[in-house]
Design a protein around this motif. Structure first.
Motif, PDB file in Angstrom:
ATOM      1  N   CYS A  34       0.800  -1.230   0.000  1.00 34.21           N
ATOM      2  CA  CYS A  34       0.000   0.000   0.000  1.00 34.21           C
ATOM      3  C   CYS A  34       0.831   1.278   0.000  1.00 34.21           C
ATOM      4  N   HIS A  35       2.094   1.184   0.413  1.00 34.48           N
ATOM      5  CA  HIS A  35       2.914   2.390   0.496  1.00 34.48           C
ATOM      6  C   HIS A  35       4.191   2.300  -0.344  1.00 34.48           C
ATOM      7  N   TRP A  36       4.977   1.220  -0.122  1.00 33.88           N
ATOM      8  CA  TRP A  36       6.257   1.131  -0.831  1.00 33.88           C
ATOM      9  C   TRP A  36       6.052   0.947  -2.336  1.00 33.88           C
ATOM     10  N   LEU A  37       5.207   0.003  -2.740  1.00 32.19           N
ATOM     11  CA  LEU A  37       5.009  -0.245  -4.174  1.00 32.19           C
ATOM     12  C   LEU A  37       4.517   0.983  -4.937  1.00 32.19           C
ATOM     13  N   PRO A  38       3.495   1.668  -4.458  1.00 35.13           N
ATOM     14  CA  PRO A  38       3.011   2.815  -5.227  1.00 35.13           C
ATOM     15  C   PRO A  38       3.919   4.041  -5.154  1.00 35.13           C
ATOM     16  N   ASP A  39       4.714   4.177  -4.086  1.00 36.97           N
ATOM     17  CA  ASP A  39       5.437   5.427  -3.859  1.00 36.97           C
ATOM     18  C   ASP A  39       6.944   5.383  -4.098  1.00 36.97           C
ATOM     19  N   SER A  40       7.568   4.252  -3.895  1.00 34.50           N
ATOM     20  CA  SER A  40       9.028   4.200  -3.962  1.00 34.50           C
ATOM     21  C   SER A  40       9.540   4.170  -5.401  1.00 34.50           C
ATOM     22  N   PRO A  41      10.562   4.955  -5.705  1.00 34.27           N
ATOM     23  CA  PRO A  41      11.157   4.871  -7.035  1.00 34.27           C
ATOM     24  C   PRO A  41      11.824   3.514  -7.274  1.00 34.27           C
ATOM     25  N   HIS A  42      12.143   2.803  -6.203  1.00 34.57           N
ATOM     26  CA  HIS A  42      12.757   1.482  -6.328  1.00 34.57           C
ATOM     27  C   HIS A  42      11.741   0.408  -6.736  1.00 34.57           C
ATOM     28  N   ALA A  43      10.475   0.735  -6.704  1.00 33.67           N
ATOM     29  CA  ALA A  43       9.429  -0.231  -7.035  1.00 33.67           C
ATOM     30  C   ALA A  43       8.881  -0.053  -8.447  1.00 33.67           C
ATOM     31  N   GLN A  44       9.569   0.707  -9.261  1.00 35.98           N
ATOM     32  CA  GLN A  44       9.086   1.005 -10.621  1.00 35.98           C
ATOM     33  C   GLN A  44       8.798  -0.264 -11.428  1.00 35.98           C
ATOM     34  N   ARG A  45       9.604  -1.312 -11.271  1.00 39.15           N
ATOM     35  CA  ARG A  45       9.423  -2.534 -12.072  1.00 39.15           C
ATOM     36  C   ARG A  45       8.106  -3.245 -11.786  1.00 39.15           C
ATOM     37  N   TYR A  46       7.443  -2.912 -10.681  1.00 35.77           N
ATOM     38  CA  TYR A  46       6.160  -3.529 -10.342  1.00 35.77           C
ATOM     39  C   TYR A  46       4.967  -2.733 -10.871  1.00 35.77           C
ATOM     40  N   ARG A  47       5.237  -1.580 -11.479  1.00 30.65           N
ATOM     41  CA  ARG A  47       4.177  -0.732 -12.032  1.00 30.65           C
ATOM     42  C   ARG A  47       4.139  -0.934 -13.546  1.00 30.65           C
ATOM     43  N   ILE A  48       3.096  -1.581 -13.992  1.00 24.13           N
ATOM     44  CA  ILE A  48       2.969  -1.911 -15.412  1.00 24.13           C
ATOM     45  C   ILE A  48       1.697  -1.268 -15.945  1.00 24.13           C
ATOM     46  N   ASN A  49       1.878  -0.286 -16.816  1.00 26.41           N
ATOM     47  CA  ASN A  49       0.737   0.433 -17.402  1.00 26.41           C
ATOM     48  C   ASN A  49      -0.233   0.935 -16.335  1.00 26.41           C
ATOM     49  N   GLY A  50       0.314   1.484 -15.261  1.00 23.62           N
ATOM     50  CA  GLY A  50      -0.508   2.059 -14.204  1.00 23.62           C
ATOM     51  C   GLY A  50      -1.088   1.052 -13.224  1.00 23.62           C
ATOM     52  N   VAL A  51      -0.698  -0.214 -13.348  1.00 22.57           N
ATOM     53  CA  VAL A  51      -1.216  -1.261 -12.467  1.00 22.57           C
ATOM     54  C   VAL A  51      -0.054  -1.887 -11.705  1.00 22.57           C
ATOM     55  N   LEU A  52      -0.265  -2.170 -10.427  1.00 15.67           N
ATOM     56  CA  LEU A  52       0.751  -2.866  -9.642  1.00 15.67           C
ATOM     57  C   LEU A  52       0.652  -4.363  -9.897  1.00 15.67           C
ATOM     58  N   CYS A  53       1.770  -4.985 -10.180  1.00 17.56           N
ATOM     59  CA  CYS A  53       1.814  -6.418 -10.465  1.00 17.56           C
ATOM     60  C   CYS A  53       2.936  -7.035  -9.634  1.00 17.56           C
ATOM     61  N   TYR A  54       2.563  -7.873  -8.659  1.00 15.36           N
ATOM     62  CA  TYR A  54       3.542  -8.447  -7.736  1.00 15.36           C
ATOM     63  C   TYR A  54       2.966  -9.705  -7.103  1.00 15.36           C
ATOM     64  N   ASN A  55       3.839 -10.455  -6.401  1.00 10.99           N
ATOM     65  CA  ASN A  55       3.396 -11.635  -5.665  1.00 10.99           C
ATOM     66  C   ASN A  55       4.196 -11.757  -4.369  1.00 10.99           C
ATOM     67  N   GLU A  56       4.022 -12.869  -3.682  1.00 11.23           N
ATOM     68  CA  GLU A  56       4.690 -13.042  -2.389  1.00 11.23           C
ATOM     69  C   GLU A  56       6.212 -13.090  -2.521  1.00 11.23           C
ATOM     70  N   ALA A  57       6.722 -13.608  -3.621  1.00 10.44           N
ATOM     71  CA  ALA A  57       8.175 -13.644  -3.823  1.00 10.44           C
ATOM     72  C   ALA A  57       8.738 -12.218  -3.925  1.00 10.44           C
ATOM     73  N   ASP A  58       7.963 -11.307  -4.485  1.00 12.54           N
ATOM     74  CA  ASP A  58       8.398  -9.908  -4.561  1.00 12.54           C
ATOM     75  C   ASP A  58       8.465  -9.287  -3.170  1.00 12.54           C
ATOM     76  N   PHE A  59       7.544  -9.655  -2.308  1.00 13.31           N
ATOM     77  CA  PHE A  59       7.581  -9.191  -0.924  1.00 13.31           C
ATOM     78  C   PHE A  59       8.852  -9.687  -0.228  1.00 13.31           C
ATOM     79  N   ILE A  60       9.195 -10.936  -0.441  1.00 11.33           N
ATOM     80  CA  ILE A  60      10.414 -11.497   0.149  1.00 11.33           C
ATOM     81  C   ILE A  60      11.638 -10.772  -0.390  1.00 11.33           C
TER      82      ILE A  60
END
Length: 100
Positions: A34-60
């Motif tokens: 809710c915070h790191w994925l949408p806001d961090s510049p380090h999470a850019q690879r999880y933002r695909i065409n304006g949608v967050l795409c991730y799984n539990e392995a990404d959290f790890i």
């Protein structure tokens, strides 16, 4: 290190994570999605065409790279698909759980 069970609407996967994460699993998971994925510049690879795409392995990966690099979380066991109304196998029934 303690075991937790994570999933992303798929297989349930057991990971060994730092005690701090296990004791506040929901807080860490919600901070990630809710915070790191949408806001961090380090999470850019999880933002695909304006949608967050991730799984539990990404959290790890997030835990290992950004929060606990000296206490890496590791895969323990993939339990496969287990319905959410079914019990987990005995050794993991008391583990904290989170579904992304």
């Amino acid at each position: 290190m303690k075991n937790v069970v994570l999933s992303a609407d798929g297989d349930r996967v057991v990971y060994s994570v730092p005690d701090a994460v296990a004791s506040r699993l929901e807080d860490y998971c919600m901070e990630f999605c809710c915070h790191w994925l949408p806001d961090s510049p380090h999470a850019q690879r999880y933002r695909i065409n304006g949608v967050l795409c991730y799984n539990e392995a990404d959290f790890i990966d997030y835990l290992n790279r950004w929060l606990f690099p000296d206490q890496p979380s590791v895969l323990v066991e993939n339990l496969g698909w287990i319905q959410f109304d079914q019990q987990l196998p005995e050794p993991y029934r008391s583990c904290p759980q989170f579904n992304f």
